[in-house]
Write an enzyme that holds these catalytic residues in place. Structure first.
Site, short mmCIF file in Angstrom:
data_model
loop_
_atom_site.label_atom_id
_atom_site.label_comp_id
_atom_site.label_asym_id
_atom_site.label_seq_id
_atom_site.Cartn_x
_atom_site.Cartn_y
_atom_site.Cartn_z
N ASP A 139 -3.27 -9.32 60.99
CA ASP A 139 -4.68 -9.62 60.11
C ASP A 139 -5.20 -11.01 61.11
OD1 ASP A 139 -6.23 -10.29 57.88
OD2 ASP A 139 -4.90 -12.00 57.79
N ASP A 183 -7.80 -13.92 59.55
CA ASP A 183 -7.91 -14.94 58.81
C ASP A 183 -6.67 -15.21 57.95
OD1 ASP A 183 -10.68 -15.78 59.16
OD2 ASP A 183 -11.11 -14.04 58.49
#
Length: 223
Positions: free
Chosen positions: A6, A8
């Site tokens: 991922d 953020d």
């Protein structure tokens, strides 16, 4: 092995930009902004789904317009100061170590747009590092397994050969739905106990714990 990150809350500490942009979007619509806690709680979802969750109690909220305003505000901030949101300590070193291994492919799966993915790669000089990058423009929002399944297909690996690294329950649920392993990180936007409950095999407290954690779980020998 395919290791998918991922962005953020996992690789980049973007909480200030996310909160500021979402606050601007709601205030611009003449509405009270959600709390910081509520905003960070939806990080990982694609923008339409995130705004829908934040506006669940406001049936008259212009969800689409708020989402568009958020994306515009966030993109303005990132364009004006692309390095304002730093990589988390150890992120670059972990990526470099994994990229140097012949038995590992790297990928991204993020609720960001394709433009956001490209900006991330440009900003931090990660050109040629990731074998596959999946965004909100490519598949349904997390926790739907679509992004991860597309990443597996593009990299030529099976879900069983794939590990998802993320900071939210959405990442963990996506991995489990796809049939991949899930590893959480404690420095992001969802607490470790929620990550564990959502299916994280383990939750890292520092990036230097990642490579040891990628080893397959040991099973107890039977007599």
């Amino acid at each position: 092995m395919l290791v998918v990150f991922d962005v953020d809350g996992t690789l980049v500490d973007s909480q200030h930009a996310i909160v500021a942009a979402m606050t601007e979007a709601y205030v611009g619509a003449g509405l009270a902004a959600p709390s910081r806690e509520a905003i960070l709680g939806i990080v990982g979802l694609s923008v339409p789904e995130a705004v829908a969750v934040l506006s669940a109690s406001g049936v008259d909220h212009p969800v689409a317009a708020i989402g568009d305003a958020y994306k515009a505000a966030f993109n303005r901030a990132r364009t004006a100061a692309p390095r304002a949101d730093p990589l988390y300590p150890g992120a670059r070193e972990a990526i470099a170590a994994l990229a140097a291994r012949g038995d590992v492919l790297l990928g991204l799966a993020t609720g960001n747009s394709r433009r956001g993915v490209e900006r991330f790669i440009d900003t931090f000089g990660f050109h040629g590092v990731f074998a596959t990058t999946q965004s909100a423009d490519d598949a349904p929002s997390k926790p739907h397994p679509g992004m991860l399944l597309l990443a597996c297909a593009e990299a030529g690996v099976t879900p069983e050969e794939t590990v998802m690294i993320g900071d939210t329950t959405f990442d963990m649920q996506m991995a489990r739905a796809a049939g991949a392993r899930a590893i959480g990180v404690a420095w992001g936007y969802h607490p470790p106990e929620r990550l564990a409950a959502a299916g994280a095999q383990t939750v890292l407290s520092r990036f230097d714990e990642l490579i040891p954690a990628l080893s397959p779980p040991q099973t107890e020998a039977t007599a």
